[in-house]
Design a protein around this motif. Structure first.
Motif, PDB file in Angstrom:
ATOM      1  N   VAL A   1     -18.281  51.588  22.128  1.00 42.01           N
ATOM      2  CA  VAL A   1     -17.921  51.194  20.763  1.00 42.01           C
ATOM      3  C   VAL A   1     -18.320  49.739  20.586  1.00 42.01           C
ATOM      4  N   SER A   2     -19.224  49.471  19.642  1.00 42.03           N
ATOM      5  CA  SER A   2     -19.669  48.103  19.378  1.00 42.03           C
ATOM      6  C   SER A   2     -19.177  47.656  18.007  1.00 42.03           C
ATOM      7  N   PHE A   3     -18.812  46.381  17.918  1.00 41.03           N
ATOM      8  CA  PHE A   3     -18.399  45.814  16.641  1.00 41.03           C
ATOM      9  C   PHE A   3     -19.597  45.102  16.022  1.00 41.03           C
ATOM     10  N   ALA A   4     -19.884  45.465  14.760  1.00 43.21           N
ATOM     11  CA  ALA A   4     -21.124  45.020  14.131  1.00 43.21           C
ATOM     12  C   ALA A   4     -21.209  43.514  14.002  1.00 43.21           C
ATOM     13  N   LEU A   5     -20.090  42.849  13.887  1.00 43.63           N
ATOM     14  CA  LEU A   5     -20.075  41.389  13.855  1.00 43.63           C
ATOM     15  C   LEU A   5     -18.885  40.940  14.683  1.00 43.63           C
ATOM     16  N   VAL A   6     -19.135  40.010  15.587  1.00 40.22           N
ATOM     17  CA  VAL A   6     -18.047  39.569  16.462  1.00 40.22           C
ATOM     18  C   VAL A   6     -16.949  38.928  15.630  1.00 40.22           C
ATOM     19  N   GLN A   7     -15.777  38.782  16.233  1.00 36.30           N
ATOM     20  CA  GLN A   7     -14.645  38.232  15.500  1.00 36.30           C
ATOM     21  C   GLN A   7     -14.992  36.863  14.929  1.00 36.30           C
ATOM     22  N   PRO A   8     -14.557  36.581  13.705  1.00 36.82           N
ATOM     23  CA  PRO A   8     -14.852  35.284  13.094  1.00 36.82           C
ATOM     24  C   PRO A   8     -14.459  34.125  13.998  1.00 36.82           C
ATOM     25  N   GLY A   9     -15.371  33.172  14.127  1.00 40.36           N
ATOM     26  CA  GLY A   9     -15.082  32.004  14.938  1.00 40.36           C
ATOM     27  C   GLY A   9     -15.559  32.103  16.363  1.00 40.36           C
ATOM     28  N   SER A  10     -16.050  33.275  16.809  1.00 43.45           N
ATOM     29  CA  SER A  10     -16.548  33.416  18.170  1.00 43.45           C
ATOM     30  C   SER A  10     -17.871  32.664  18.301  1.00 43.45           C
ATOM     31  N   ALA A  11     -18.049  32.020  19.441  1.00 45.65           N
ATOM     32  CA  ALA A  11     -19.220  31.157  19.604  1.00 45.65           C
ATOM     33  C   ALA A  11     -20.475  31.932  19.982  1.00 45.65           C
ATOM     34  N   THR A  12     -20.315  33.049  20.680  1.00 44.82           N
ATOM     35  CA  THR A  12     -21.458  33.795  21.192  1.00 44.82           C
ATOM     36  C   THR A  12     -21.510  35.173  20.566  1.00 44.82           C
ATOM     37  N   SER A  13     -22.721  35.618  20.257  1.00 52.12           N
ATOM     38  CA  SER A  13     -22.875  36.937  19.662  1.00 52.12           C
ATOM     39  C   SER A  13     -24.133  37.608  20.181  1.00 52.12           C
ATOM     40  N   PHE A  14     -23.957  38.730  20.876  1.00 51.71           N
ATOM     41  CA  PHE A  14     -25.079  39.558  21.297  1.00 51.71           C
ATOM     42  C   PHE A  14     -25.221  40.690  20.291  1.00 51.71           C
ATOM     43  N   GLY A  15     -26.404  40.834  19.713  1.00 51.05           N
ATOM     44  CA  GLY A  15     -26.619  41.804  18.655  1.00 51.05           C
ATOM     45  C   GLY A  15     -26.462  43.232  19.125  1.00 51.05           C
ATOM     46  N   LEU A  16     -26.314  44.135  18.158  1.00 50.28           N
ATOM     47  CA  LEU A  16     -26.105  45.550  18.477  1.00 50.28           C
ATOM     48  C   LEU A  16     -27.263  46.127  19.272  1.00 50.28           C
ATOM     49  N   ALA A  17     -28.486  45.845  18.844  1.00 51.37           N
ATOM     50  CA  ALA A  17     -29.649  46.391  19.547  1.00 51.37           C
ATOM     51  C   ALA A  17     -29.692  45.903  20.992  1.00 51.37           C
ATOM     52  N   GLU A  18     -29.342  44.644  21.210  1.00 45.11           N
ATOM     53  CA  GLU A  18     -29.326  44.101  22.570  1.00 45.11           C
ATOM     54  C   GLU A  18     -28.231  44.756  23.408  1.00 45.11           C
ATOM     55  N   GLN A  19     -27.089  45.021  22.793  1.00 48.30           N
ATOM     56  CA  GLN A  19     -26.020  45.702  23.526  1.00 48.30           C
ATOM     57  C   GLN A  19     -26.470  47.080  23.989  1.00 48.30           C
ATOM     58  N   TRP A  20     -27.113  47.829  23.085  1.00 45.94           N
ATOM     59  CA  TRP A  20     -27.533  49.175  23.471  1.00 45.94           C
ATOM     60  C   TRP A  20     -28.654  49.136  24.511  1.00 45.94           C
ATOM     61  N   ARG A  21     -29.571  48.198  24.352  1.00 49.58           N
ATOM     62  CA  ARG A  21     -30.659  48.072  25.330  1.00 49.58           C
ATOM     63  C   ARG A  21     -30.091  47.769  26.714  1.00 49.58           C
ATOM     64  N   THR A  22     -29.085  46.910  26.770  1.00 48.33           N
ATOM     65  CA  THR A  22     -28.443  46.595  28.049  1.00 48.33           C
ATOM     66  C   THR A  22     -27.811  47.836  28.664  1.00 48.33           C
ATOM     67  N   ALA A  23     -27.142  48.650  27.848  1.00 45.66           N
ATOM     68  CA  ALA A  23     -26.519  49.881  28.351  1.00 45.66           C
ATOM     69  C   ALA A  23     -27.574  50.835  28.905  1.00 45.66           C
ATOM     70  N   GLU A  24     -28.686  50.999  28.188  1.00 42.60           N
ATOM     71  CA  GLU A  24     -29.750  51.898  28.655  1.00 42.60           C
ATOM     72  C   GLU A  24     -30.369  51.401  29.962  1.00 42.60           C
ATOM     73  N   GLU A  25     -30.615  50.101  30.047  1.00 42.26           N
ATOM     74  CA  GLU A  25     -31.215  49.548  31.265  1.00 42.26           C
ATOM     75  C   GLU A  25     -30.266  49.685  32.450  1.00 42.26           C
ATOM     76  N   SER A  26     -28.985  49.449  32.211  1.00 39.02           N
ATOM     77  CA  SER A  26     -27.995  49.607  33.273  1.00 39.02           C
ATOM     78  C   SER A  26     -27.907  51.065  33.722  1.00 39.02           C
ATOM     79  N   ALA A  27     -27.926  51.991  32.767  1.00 38.08           N
ATOM     80  CA  ALA A  27     -27.871  53.416  33.112  1.00 38.08           C
ATOM     81  C   ALA A  27     -29.067  53.814  33.970  1.00 38.08           C
ATOM     82  N   GLU A  28     -30.229  53.310  33.626  1.00 41.81           N
ATOM     83  CA  GLU A  28     -31.435  53.639  34.405  1.00 41.81           C
ATOM     84  C   GLU A  28     -31.324  53.111  35.831  1.00 41.81           C
ATOM     85  N   ARG A  29     -30.812  51.898  35.985  1.00 39.43           N
ATOM     86  CA  ARG A  29     -30.663  51.321  37.322  1.00 39.43           C
ATOM     87  C   ARG A  29     -29.690  52.110  38.179  1.00 39.43           C
ATOM     88  N   HIS A  30     -28.672  52.686  37.551  1.00 39.69           N
ATOM     89  CA  HIS A  30     -27.618  53.363  38.309  1.00 39.69           C
ATOM     90  C   HIS A  30     -27.732  54.882  38.290  1.00 39.69           C
TER      91      HIS A  30
END
Length: 368
Positions: free
Chosen positions: A195-224
């Protein structure tokens, strides 16, 4: 008949109202959503800041299970950093039984303000999530006995005595707030839903975009050697629909301001900490919508917004409507009805056949 739309109920309720009625409102809403063919309802867990009143989502899910027929009910999420893995697993299996297979176990590190009250630092939350997750997965969906020892919990030859109701296993999803890539990496490592939140909570300093989150999940799944599926990926953001764009904005603008500044801003010590640089307060809602953190408007506006979000992410399975109580309950109910009746069919295709039947008839009429 499914809508591919659910709701994420933190649930957030502005202070100053009767807490008992606020809690019951959530159950009434889920009962209505069940009638409207919404797919899922997620209940958050909060113990601080006053606006999020539900500290025991399992009890809400159990109550909702007795008032609904088909909607799936999810823990959004169980904070593994301060719950013993055995208790998380035991409650999950009980809810799988009570809901007759309509339960989803969502997991995550927990809310920072809650963690501080319990003596935990942010780094502790992430570490504990990573430590506890494999034991929770095995206790919920595995068959082996679990022995595990950390500096904050122990398991000795542990196995639940109550079997699952769902033969294929309970769906487990991990929440990604966008402030780190830990959750997507874990989703891939263990083949979990996300479950990804389309915009991080207001005031958060760091934000990884949705596409990057999914790409990370796919790459991790492939490694494991695992598999993650886009149809099991949920994206959550506030959505409000009205008959016209002007009406929709008028419905939510005041409530949005109070949610942003009196809740998130006050919790962080200043309104400036949650403001968009270079935008006046009067345009803050517009700025959030432009950034992809909310959908507000007519049916046509929201349909276009969902399509844009699908294109930007590469596609996801289910839109979770975050319900922040920006307007009256009556207007929220109307928004949910419009989502179910007119928005969802644009993505499920359920309105195609009636329209085709009409168009075919009209096409065959004699020309006048």
């Amino acid at each position: 008949m499914y809508s591919r739309i659910g709701v994420f109920l933190s649930p957030v309720h502005e202070t100053g109202q009767d807490p008992h009625l606020a809690l019951r409102r959530n159950l009434d809403l889920v009962e209505q959503l069940d009638e409207l063919n919404f797919d899922e309802a997620w209940f958050g867990e909060h113990h601080s800041l006053g606006w999020g009143l539900v500290g025991a989502p399992e009890t809400m899910i159990a109550a909702a299970s007795q008032r609904t027929q088909q909607i799936k009910l999810a823990h959004g999420v169980a904070p593994l950093s301060w719950h013993h893995p055995f208790h998380v697993a035991s409650r999950a299996v009980h809810l799988d039984q009570l809901t007759r297979g309509r339960y989803i176990l969502g997991v995550g590190p927990g809310v920072p303000t809650d963690a501080r009250m319990l003596g935990l630092e942010p780094a502790d939350q992430r570490t504990r999530l990573i430590e506890a997750l494999p034991s929770v997965i095995e206790l919920v969906n595995g068959e082996e006995r679990v022995t595990d020892k950390t500096d904050w919990y122990g398991l000795n030859d542990a196995r639940l005595q109550l079997p699952r109701y769902t033969p294929g296993g309970i769906e487990i999803a991990i929440a990604s707030g966008g402030t780190s890539l830990t959750a997507p990496e874990l989703a891939g490592r263990y083949g979990l839903s996300m479950v990804s939140f389309a915009l991080v909570q207001p005031g958060s300093a760091t934000s990884f975009g949705l596409a990057e989150q999914w790409r990370t999940a796919e790459e991790s799944a492939e490694r494991h050697g695992r598999t993650v599926r886009r149809e099991d990926w949920r994206v959550a953001l506030p959505v409000h629909v009205a008959e016209t764009r002007e009406e929709a904005f008028a419905d939510v603008r005041d409530g949005f301001d109070r949610w942003l500044y009196n809740y998130f801003g006050a919790a962080r010590g200043s309104a400036e900490s949650v403001s968009t640089p270079g935008r006046p307060r009067s345009q803050e809602l517009d700025a959030r919508i432009e950034a992809g953190g909310a959908l507000v408007g007519s049916v046509e506006d929201v349909v276009e917004g969902i399509r844009t979000l699908q294109e930007r992410t590469g596609g996801f399975g289910n839109l979770l409507v975050y319900v922040p109580d920006w307007c009256s309950w009556e207007k929220t109910n109307r928004s949910m009805e419009l989502l179910a009746r007119y928005v969802a069919p644009q993505f499920t295709g359920t309105a195609v056949r009636p329209q085709e039947s009409f168009d075919r008839h009209v096409a065959k009429l004699p020309k006048r």
